[in-house]
Motif scaffolding. Structure first.
Motif, PDB file in Angstrom:
ATOM      1  N   ILE A 110      44.488  -1.199 -47.782  1.00  0.00           N
ATOM      2  CA  ILE A 110      43.586  -2.153 -47.145  1.00  0.00           C
ATOM      3  C   ILE A 110      42.283  -2.198 -47.924  1.00  0.00           C
ATOM      4  CG2 ILE A 110      42.747  -0.383 -45.518  1.00  0.00           C
ATOM      5  CD1 ILE A 110      42.480  -2.689 -43.436  1.00  0.00           C
ATOM      6  N   THR A 111      41.819  -3.412 -48.207  1.00  0.00           N
ATOM      7  CA  THR A 111      40.575  -3.571 -48.955  1.00  0.00           C
ATOM      8  C   THR A 111      39.382  -3.465 -48.015  1.00  0.00           C
ATOM      9  OG1 THR A 111      40.463  -5.958 -48.660  1.00  0.00           O
ATOM     10  CG2 THR A 111      41.780  -5.140 -50.515  1.00  0.00           C
ATOM     11  N   THR A 132      51.153  -0.188 -39.453  1.00  0.00           N
ATOM     12  CA  THR A 132      49.930  -0.984 -39.499  1.00  0.00           C
ATOM     13  C   THR A 132      48.777  -0.125 -39.997  1.00  0.00           C
ATOM     14  OG1 THR A 132      50.668  -2.325 -37.618  1.00  0.00           O
ATOM     15  CG2 THR A 132      48.335  -2.421 -38.186  1.00  0.00           C
ATOM     16  N   ALA A 153      39.191  -0.128 -51.932  1.00  0.00           N
ATOM     17  CA  ALA A 153      40.409  -0.055 -51.133  1.00  0.00           C
ATOM     18  C   ALA A 153      40.641   1.368 -50.622  1.00  0.00           C
ATOM     19  CB  ALA A 153      41.610  -0.490 -51.960  1.00  0.00           C
ATOM     20  N   VAL A 157      40.282   5.514 -42.262  1.00  0.00           N
ATOM     21  CA  VAL A 157      41.458   4.652 -42.393  1.00  0.00           C
ATOM     22  C   VAL A 157      42.570   5.288 -41.563  1.00  0.00           C
ATOM     23  CG1 VAL A 157      42.270   5.796 -44.504  1.00  0.00           C
ATOM     24  CG2 VAL A 157      42.989   3.457 -43.988  1.00  0.00           C
ATOM     25  N   SER A 163      44.692   0.247 -40.789  1.00  0.00           N
ATOM     26  CA  SER A 163      43.405  -0.282 -40.348  1.00  0.00           C
ATOM     27  C   SER A 163      42.300   0.639 -40.866  1.00  0.00           C
ATOM     28  CB  SER A 163      43.348  -0.377 -38.825  1.00  0.00           C
ATOM     29  OG  SER A 163      43.532   0.902 -38.232  1.00  0.00           O
ATOM     30  N   ARG A 164      41.087   0.113 -40.898  1.00  0.00           N
ATOM     31  CA  ARG A 164      39.966   0.932 -41.365  1.00  0.00           C
ATOM     32  C   ARG A 164      38.702   0.585 -40.602  1.00  0.00           C
ATOM     33  NH1 ARG A 164      38.758  -0.391 -47.596  1.00  0.00           N
ATOM     34  NH2 ARG A 164      36.749   0.663 -47.225  1.00  0.00           N
ATOM     35  N   GLY A 205      39.410  -6.152 -45.557  1.00  0.00           N
ATOM     36  CA  GLY A 205      40.444  -6.164 -44.530  1.00  0.00           C
ATOM     37  C   GLY A 205      41.795  -6.709 -44.966  1.00  0.00           C
ATOM     38  N   SER A 206      41.943  -7.099 -46.229  1.00  0.00           N
ATOM     39  CA  SER A 206      43.247  -7.552 -46.707  1.00  0.00           C
ATOM     40  C   SER A 206      44.181  -6.355 -46.819  1.00  0.00           C
ATOM     41  CB  SER A 206      43.107  -8.219 -48.067  1.00  0.00           C
ATOM     42  OG  SER A 206      42.317  -9.387 -47.959  1.00  0.00           O
ATOM     43  N   THR A 207      45.428  -6.566 -46.414  1.00  0.00           N
ATOM     44  CA  THR A 207      46.388  -5.458 -46.374  1.00  0.00           C
ATOM     45  C   THR A 207      47.592  -5.729 -47.262  1.00  0.00           C
ATOM     46  OG1 THR A 207      47.460  -6.405 -44.427  1.00  0.00           O
ATOM     47  CG2 THR A 207      45.725  -4.780 -44.043  1.00  0.00           C
ATOM     48  N   ASN A 208      48.246  -4.651 -47.636  1.00  0.00           N
ATOM     49  CA  ASN A 208      49.451  -4.710 -48.454  1.00  0.00           C
ATOM     50  C   ASN A 208      50.364  -3.580 -47.994  1.00  0.00           C
ATOM     51  OD1 ASN A 208      51.163  -5.451 -50.630  1.00  0.00           O
ATOM     52  ND2 ASN A 208      50.365  -3.727 -51.815  1.00  0.00           N
ATOM     53  N   TYR A 209      51.646  -3.880 -47.830  1.00  0.00           N
ATOM     54  CA  TYR A 209      52.591  -2.891 -47.332  1.00  0.00           C
ATOM     55  C   TYR A 209      53.806  -2.788 -48.234  1.00  0.00           C
ATOM     56  CZ  TYR A 209      50.065  -3.223 -42.891  1.00  0.00           C
ATOM     57  OH  TYR A 209      49.097  -3.204 -41.909  1.00  0.00           O
TER      58      TYR A 209
END
Length: 115
Positions: free
Chosen positions: A51-52, A68, A33, A78, A70-71, A55-59
């Motif tokens: 973001i893993t 937002t 991550a 990132v 992104s990576r 592509g899974s995200t957590n806010y």
């Protein structure tokens, strides 16, 4: 040896936008991550977004719908797009990269939102 290099902080008026970027050194192997944290004086560092590698995200609740993450796994970068900024978003923002063995931290970049 600097392994995470951040850029993009600065001063912006409330309602404005900023984009933070972080580039990881290729000496860091096995990044899972990647995340952005922030910290204000006297407070604990808090997670803003993560973001893993898949592509899974957590806010954080306070930034949902405004920020937002992104990576780019090829370039090992990132980014954090921050819109509708509020004065309470003012903080030092830190890039983080997690591997199996440890976390790596950037040097921090100041974001200041004026009212």
């Amino acid at each position: 040896q600097v392994q995470l290099v951040e850029s993009g902080g600065g001063l912006v008026q409330a309602g404005g936008s900023l984009r933070l970027s972080c580039a990881a050194s290729r000496t860091i192997r096995g990044i899972n991550a990647m995340a952005w944290y922030r910290q204000t004086p006297g407070a604990q560092r808090e997670l803003v977004a993560a973001i893993t590698s898949g592509g899974s995200t957590n806010y954080a609740d306070s930034v949902k719908g405004r920020f937002t993450i992104s990576r780019d796994n090829t370039k090992i970068t990132v980014s954090l797009q921050m819109n509708s900024l509020k004065p309470e978003d003012t903080a030092v923002y830190y890039c983080n990269a997690e591997t199996y063995y440890r976390h790596y931290w950037g040097q921090g970049t100041q974001v200041t939102v004026s009212s």
